[in-house]
Design an enzyme around this catalytic site. Structure first.
Site, PDB file in Angstrom:
ATOM      1  N   GLY A  31      -2.668  -1.809  -9.147  1.00  0.00           N
ATOM      2  CA  GLY A  31      -2.008  -2.439  -7.481  1.00  0.00           C
ATOM      3  C   GLY A  31      -2.635  -1.361  -6.293  1.00  0.00           C
ATOM      4  O   GLY A  31      -3.896  -0.489  -6.480  1.00  0.00           O
ATOM      5  N   SER A  32      -2.489  -1.728  -5.405  1.00  0.00           N
ATOM      6  CA  SER A  32      -3.231  -1.296  -3.927  1.00  0.00           C
ATOM      7  C   SER A  32      -1.251  -1.107  -3.128  1.00  0.00           C
ATOM      8  O   SER A  32      -0.421  -1.830  -2.807  1.00  0.00           O
ATOM      9  CB  SER A  32      -3.605  -2.683  -3.152  1.00  0.00           C
ATOM     10  OG  SER A  32      -4.165  -2.429  -3.702  1.00  0.00           O
ATOM     11  N   SER A  83       0.070   1.165   0.394  1.00  0.00           N
ATOM     12  CA  SER A  83       0.035   0.020   1.557  1.00  0.00           C
ATOM     13  C   SER A  83      -1.459   1.384   2.623  1.00  0.00           C
ATOM     14  O   SER A  83      -2.085   0.170   3.419  1.00  0.00           O
ATOM     15  CB  SER A  83       0.810   0.899   2.565  1.00  0.00           C
ATOM     16  OG  SER A  83       2.339   1.298   2.665  1.00  0.00           O
ATOM     17  N   GLY A 142      -3.741   2.877   0.336  1.00  0.00           N
ATOM     18  CA  GLY A 142      -5.197   2.846  -0.238  1.00  0.00           C
ATOM     19  C   GLY A 142      -4.597   2.451  -2.462  1.00  0.00           C
ATOM     20  O   GLY A 142      -3.582   1.573  -2.229  1.00  0.00           O
ATOM     21  N   LYS A 143      -5.686   2.794  -3.426  1.00  0.00           N
ATOM     22  CA  LYS A 143      -5.873   1.688  -4.217  1.00  0.00           C
ATOM     23  C   LYS A 143      -4.653   2.559  -5.210  1.00  0.00           C
ATOM     24  O   LYS A 143      -4.489   4.024  -4.796  1.00  0.00           O
ATOM     25  CB  LYS A 143      -6.912   1.136  -5.311  1.00  0.00           C
ATOM     26  CG  LYS A 143      -7.449   2.534  -5.542  1.00  0.00           C
ATOM     27  CD  LYS A 143      -8.647   2.030  -5.911  1.00  0.00           C
ATOM     28  CE  LYS A 143      -9.660   2.891  -5.952  1.00  0.00           C
ATOM     29  NZ  LYS A 143     -11.197   3.092  -6.831  1.00  0.00           N
ATOM     30  N   LYS A 175      -1.850   6.974  -7.002  1.00  0.00           N
ATOM     31  CA  LYS A 175      -2.316   6.607  -5.433  1.00  0.00           C
ATOM     32  C   LYS A 175      -3.602   7.168  -5.360  1.00  0.00           C
ATOM     33  O   LYS A 175      -3.300   8.562  -4.889  1.00  0.00           O
ATOM     34  CB  LYS A 175      -1.442   6.577  -4.602  1.00  0.00           C
ATOM     35  CG  LYS A 175      -0.047   5.253  -4.272  1.00  0.00           C
ATOM     36  CD  LYS A 175       0.518   5.469  -3.866  1.00  0.00           C
ATOM     37  CE  LYS A 175       1.675   4.348  -3.224  1.00  0.00           C
ATOM     38  NZ  LYS A 175       2.697   4.917  -2.103  1.00  0.00           N
ATOM     39  N   ASP A 207      11.345   0.208   4.631  1.00  0.00           N
ATOM     40  CA  ASP A 207      10.680  -0.847   4.154  1.00  0.00           C
ATOM     41  C   ASP A 207      10.801  -2.004   2.769  1.00  0.00           C
ATOM     42  O   ASP A 207      10.043  -1.231   1.483  1.00  0.00           O
ATOM     43  CB  ASP A 207       8.954  -1.108   3.997  1.00  0.00           C
ATOM     44  CG  ASP A 207       7.869  -1.902   4.173  1.00  0.00           C
ATOM     45  OD1 ASP A 207       8.105  -2.797   4.604  1.00  0.00           O
ATOM     46  OD2 ASP A 207       6.459  -2.078   3.916  1.00  0.00           O
TER      47      ASP A 207
END
Length: 410
Positions: A129-130, A132, A134-135, A151, A253
């Site tokens: 996944g990714s 905010s 970086g991958k 991350k 968030d």
């Protein structure tokens, strides 16, 4: 309320308030309105996955200088003092975790016998996944055989990516690391190690790997997850969020993408890239929160707002999503979405569970003063169900405090 229905796949990809008395000054009282960067024909994906920024003008600086109003308030940057704060807390035993995060300052790149890329002890498997900035890649440790989600960031890129007038993406990442270093809770993703070699441009956060799926994957546009599963998930989210708020931390968030589910069905809160720490109970914020459709009404008005109440609103939106498989307030543009959030009444089916309806109305109350608190949520009849009130988590710093008090009495 609105006729359109969007699936998640199509539009998204006891109190320890004295533990972390960090010296952050209070923000000014005014906030520039969020930028309307999607005035016309905005994609729904952007509405659901965009980090908003403060108005980039000289009168609104994150370092606290407010030249436009002749006020000069000194704000200590979290990234500038984070290591000092962490050292101060560590020396006094006030970090809320039993085992500290490992810090590694040497990066070794290599390959295993099968040609798979390695960083230090970790063998790369595949991208999962990714985040905010970086991958996120799945790695396996050659030391203990466990899987970890890592991350990966580029420091140069993050330092150039401005997210607020006086803050960069690197500011957010370093704050995220700081926050995760001081937290430990069964409903929060655990930070295991930080790899930061000063001779390279790479920066890594080694996180526990949550092998399940994110909260709403495959739930579809209608019907949601069902009340039983939604109730179970909500209890976990509330437990983790109450822990954060008790430690004067606002997540900022809360949304489905940041809620992971383990194979055993436990929800863990992740992604603290826009989270904030506070010196005391004054949780005023002026930076716009992360994702428009989860933004509280007071955050849309261009004024300061209270972060904990905004988190609670986002929790309400998340519950609505779990139950109905759609969003309560969603427009075709950013401004339209904000208008619906601020002005449109909450629409709920007449035939729904009256207890659940009461809970959603309390969480999605547009007035933050009258909005339901997390403590009230934890004791709400629908949330308790047959399980009873959400148990209070006895965290590490609270346990140490109790042990000290017992020792002193003896």
């Amino acid at each position: 309320m609105f006729g359109k229905s969007y699936s998640f796949e199509s539009v998204t990809q006891m109190g320890c308030c004295g533990c972390f008395r960090l010296a952050f000054a209070k923000p000014p009282k005014m906030l520039a309105k969020p930028k309307a960067r999607m005035e016309n024909h905005a994609s729904q994906e952007c509405l659901l996955d965009e980090e908003l920024e403060d108005e980039d003008d000289s009168s609104q600086n994150s370092d606290g200088s407010d030249t436009g109003h002749g006020v000069n308030i000194e704000l200590r940057s979290p990234t500038k003092c984070s290591e000092g704060i962490l050292m101060y807390r560590t020396q006094r035993g006030l970090i809320c975790r039993e085992f500290p995060v490992k810090e590694t300052h040497r990066l070794i790149r290599s390959e295993d016998e099968n040609g798979n890329k390695m960083i230090n002890e970790y063998v790369r498997e595949f991208k999962i996944g990714s985040g905010s900035y970086g991958k996120v890649v799945l790695y396996r440790s050659t030391v203990n055989g466990k899987h970890y989600a890592i991350k990966a960031f580029h420091k140069t890129h993050l330092s150039r990516l401005r997210v607020a007038p006086s803050e960069t993406a690197m500011t957010d990442v370093l704050r995220e690391v700081l926050i995760m270093k001081i937290l430990e809770h069964p409903n929060i993703v655990n930070l295991i190690e930080v790899i930061d070699d000063p001779t390279t441009d790479n920066f890594y956060m080694v996180l526990e790997y949550v092998e399940g799926k994110w909260v709403f994957e495959g739930s579809g546009p209608t019907g949601g997850l069902g009340e039983i599963k939604a109730q179970k998930y909500l209890r976990d989210i509330v437990s983790g969020l109450m822990y954060l708020h008790a430690h004067n931390i606002v997540h900022g968030d809360i949304k489905p993408d940041n809620l992971l589910v383990t194979a055993a069905g436990t929800v863990k809160i992740g992604d603290f890239s826009v989270s904030q720490l506070f010196e005391d109970d004054n949780d005023e914020l002026r930076r716009s929160p992360g994702t428009p459709v989860f933004t509280a009404p007071e955050c849309c008005l261009g004024l300061t707002y209270h972060g904990k109440a905004a988190d609670t609103w986002a929790l309400g939106v998340t519950l609505y999503c779990m139950v109905f498989g759609k969003y309560p307030f969603l427009g075709d543009t950013l401004q339209d979405t904000y208008d619906k959030i601020v002005n449109h009444p909450l629409s709920l089916p007449d035939h729904m569970n009256p207890l659940l309806k009461n809970l959603l109305e309390g969480l999605l109350c547009k007035d933050p003063i009258h909005r339901m608190t997390l403590e009230a949520v934890a004791e709400h009849a629908w949330v308790m169900g047959e399980e009873g009130p959400i148990p209070q988590y006895l965290c590490w710093c609270k346990r140490k405090k109790l042990q000290t008090e017992i020792s002193n009495r003896e």
